[in-house]
Motif scaffolding. Structure first.
Motif, PDB file in Angstrom:
ATOM      1  N   ILE A 182       0.853  -1.188   0.000  1.00 54.27           N
ATOM      2  CA  ILE A 182       0.000   0.000   0.000  1.00 54.27           C
ATOM      3  C   ILE A 182       0.890   1.240   0.000  1.00 54.27           C
ATOM      4  O   ILE A 182       1.760   1.371   0.866  1.00 54.27           O
ATOM      5  N   SER A 183       0.700   2.118  -0.970  1.00 53.58           N
ATOM      6  CA  SER A 183       1.522   3.326  -1.068  1.00 53.58           C
ATOM      7  C   SER A 183       0.685   4.553  -0.743  1.00 53.58           C
ATOM      8  O   SER A 183      -0.438   4.697  -1.228  1.00 53.58           O
ATOM      9  N   PHE A 184       1.241   5.438   0.093  1.00 53.90           N
ATOM     10  CA  PHE A 184       0.604   6.703   0.465  1.00 53.90           C
ATOM     11  C   PHE A 184       1.525   7.852   0.091  1.00 53.90           C
ATOM     12  O   PHE A 184       2.760   7.714   0.128  1.00 53.90           O
ATOM     13  N   PRO A 185       0.983   9.011  -0.237  1.00 52.38           N
ATOM     14  CA  PRO A 185       1.833  10.200  -0.433  1.00 52.38           C
ATOM     15  C   PRO A 185       2.496  10.573   0.894  1.00 52.38           C
ATOM     16  O   PRO A 185       1.823  10.613   1.932  1.00 52.38           O
ATOM     17  N   ILE A 186       3.781  10.813   0.893  1.00 50.98           N
ATOM     18  CA  ILE A 186       4.493  11.130   2.122  1.00 50.98           C
ATOM     19  C   ILE A 186       4.253  12.600   2.499  1.00 50.98           C
ATOM     20  O   ILE A 186       4.165  13.467   1.636  1.00 50.98           O
ATOM     21  N   ILE A 187       4.134  12.849   3.786  1.00 50.92           N
ATOM     22  CA  ILE A 187       3.970  14.199   4.301  1.00 50.92           C
ATOM     23  C   ILE A 187       5.259  14.588   4.996  1.00 50.92           C
ATOM     24  O   ILE A 187       5.734  13.898   5.907  1.00 50.92           O
TER      25      ILE A 187
END
Length: 419
Positions: free
Chosen positions: A412-417
């Motif tokens: 699962i890939s999320f945009p990094i903050i």
């Protein structure tokens, strides 16, 4: 006066008319109807541009007269635009023709005005015609309009080459029919797309309503049966206690099913906050440890520091726990290892959940997240469907790899903050 036309410029006129038609689909886009001013500008540009170019590159030019295919975009604009577009096209045609100059500008004023009146008179009934009638009407109309132009030219040039002009405008009429067919095909495809989207929505609604009814009916039936036993027979306190607990469990299950369906209606995070993925993984590990011990599985975690994502804490935890629990249950008959890892890759945070369970086929992978599909005997498929919905609401992307007998990996890939 001879009528010898330049074939290359004739083909160039055809190109001028055909090229904007590729963008006509944007004019029939559903949301464009809400922005009428923009739609008028687009329609005017689609038909005015080829009309102007045809006049600047005419196949026939002699003694101040030019002959081209400008009538085609004018007719198309009047038939498929609105009154504002039609008037703008007419006055633009007259203005540009006077800008080009020559004696033909005055003849064009007369012939175009008469042609415009005929076109407008037919445009009101045009859309009620069948496809064949639309093609025939537009083709004949383009020929008639040019005959009006020829009649005005004969006043000045009696030696006008009628036979050559007839051949030229017959070919133009055939091309007029082709242009109408292309536009009608675009409009028909747009209508079919709308109907398909509507039917898909109705199909989804029917599937969801059927599955809700089926899932809710089961616990309600159980509750009704046990309540009948509690009210109609004499039971000892132990059985009353047991039946009461079963009723409460079934009611809780029905409430959970309702909550899962309600979650689908609002998949996007209600409260967004910056979440440390490492801390969330540690919390989830603590929650899953007891379940893993019952099945003989082990839970291993590994994560980098300062991995922050944006989303709802409870939704994120629920999604990961649902996927991880499925992995643990897939290893129920053998001592397996569930690994939860998080690391940075470019501008993304990758959350990997892997197990050494029974694995899945390609068909099962493709059906993950589909309502009412589950690999478990007592599963409803709602948990995975809700998890997928939550993850997508956090702008996450899911990639599943699995092999029968070896296990499954959820990446699962999320945009990094940034911190």
């Amino acid at each position: 006066m001879g009528f010898n036309y330049d074939l290359s410029k004739f083909l160039l006129n055809i190109f001028f008319i055909m090229f904007p038609l590729m963008f006509y689909q944007f004019a029939v886009y559903e949301k464009m109807n809400e922005r009428k001013a923009l739609k008028n500008v687009i329609l005017f540009s689609l038909f005015a541009t080829p009309m102007f170019l045809c006049m600047f590159f005419p196949p026939v030019e002699a003694k101040g007269l030019i002959f081209d295919l400008r009538i085609i975009p004018l007719i198309l604009g009047c038939f498929y635009g609105n009154s504002i577009t039609s008037i703008m096209l007419f006055f633009s045609l007259i203005s540009v023709r006077f800008m080009i100059g020559g004696t033909g500008a005055y003849l064009n004023l007369v012939s175009s005005t008469l042609s415009f009146i005929v076109i407008i008179s037919l445009s009101k009934k045009y859309h009620s015609y069948s496809l064949i009638n639309k093609i025939l009407t537009s083709s004949i109309l383009s020929f008639v309009c040019k005959m009006i132009g020829i009649a005005s030219v004969l006043i000045i040039h009696s030696d006008y080459g009628l036979m050559s002009a007839f051949k030229f405008y017959i070919v133009q009429s055939l091309f007029m029919g082709l242009a109408v067919y292309i536009i009608e095909s675009i409009r028909r495809n747009a209508d079919l797309k709308k109907e398909l989207i509507f039917s898909e929505k109705m199909n989804i609604a029917s599937v969801i309503s059927a599955s809700v009814a089926h899932e809710i009916r089961n616990p309600l039936t159980s509750v009704r049966g046990f309540i009948q036993l509690l009210t109609q027979t004499e039971l000892n306190p132990e059985k009353k206690q047991m039946y009461g607990e079963i009723c409460l469990e079934e009611i809780d299950r029905a409430e959970q099913i309702i909550n899962d369906y309600l979650s689908l209606a609002k998949p996007y995070p209600e409260v967004e906050e910056k979440l440390d993925l490492g801390e969330e993984i540690q919390y989830i590990c603590n929650v899953l440890t007891s379940l893993a011990n019952l099945t003989g599985a082990e839970v291993e975690i590994k994560y980098d520091i300062n991995l922050f994502v944006l989303g709802d804490r409870q939704q994120l935890r629920q999604s990961i726990i649902n996927i991880a629990k499925n992995g643990i249950e897939a290893m129920e008959n053998k001592r397996g290892i569930l690994k939860i890892e998080a690391y940075r890759r470019n501008n993304e945070v990758i959350l990997s959940i892997s197990d050494t369970g029974i694995g899945m086929t390609i068909d099962q992978i493709n059906r993950l997240g589909v309502p009412y599909f589950s690999n478990k005997n007592k599963g409803t498929g709602l948990g995975m469907m809700v998890s997928f919905s939550f993850i997508k609401g956090m702008l996450g992307k899911i990639n599943v790899k699995s092999e029968l007998g070896k296990g499954t990996v959820f990446d699962i890939s999320f945009p990094i903050i940034k911190v």
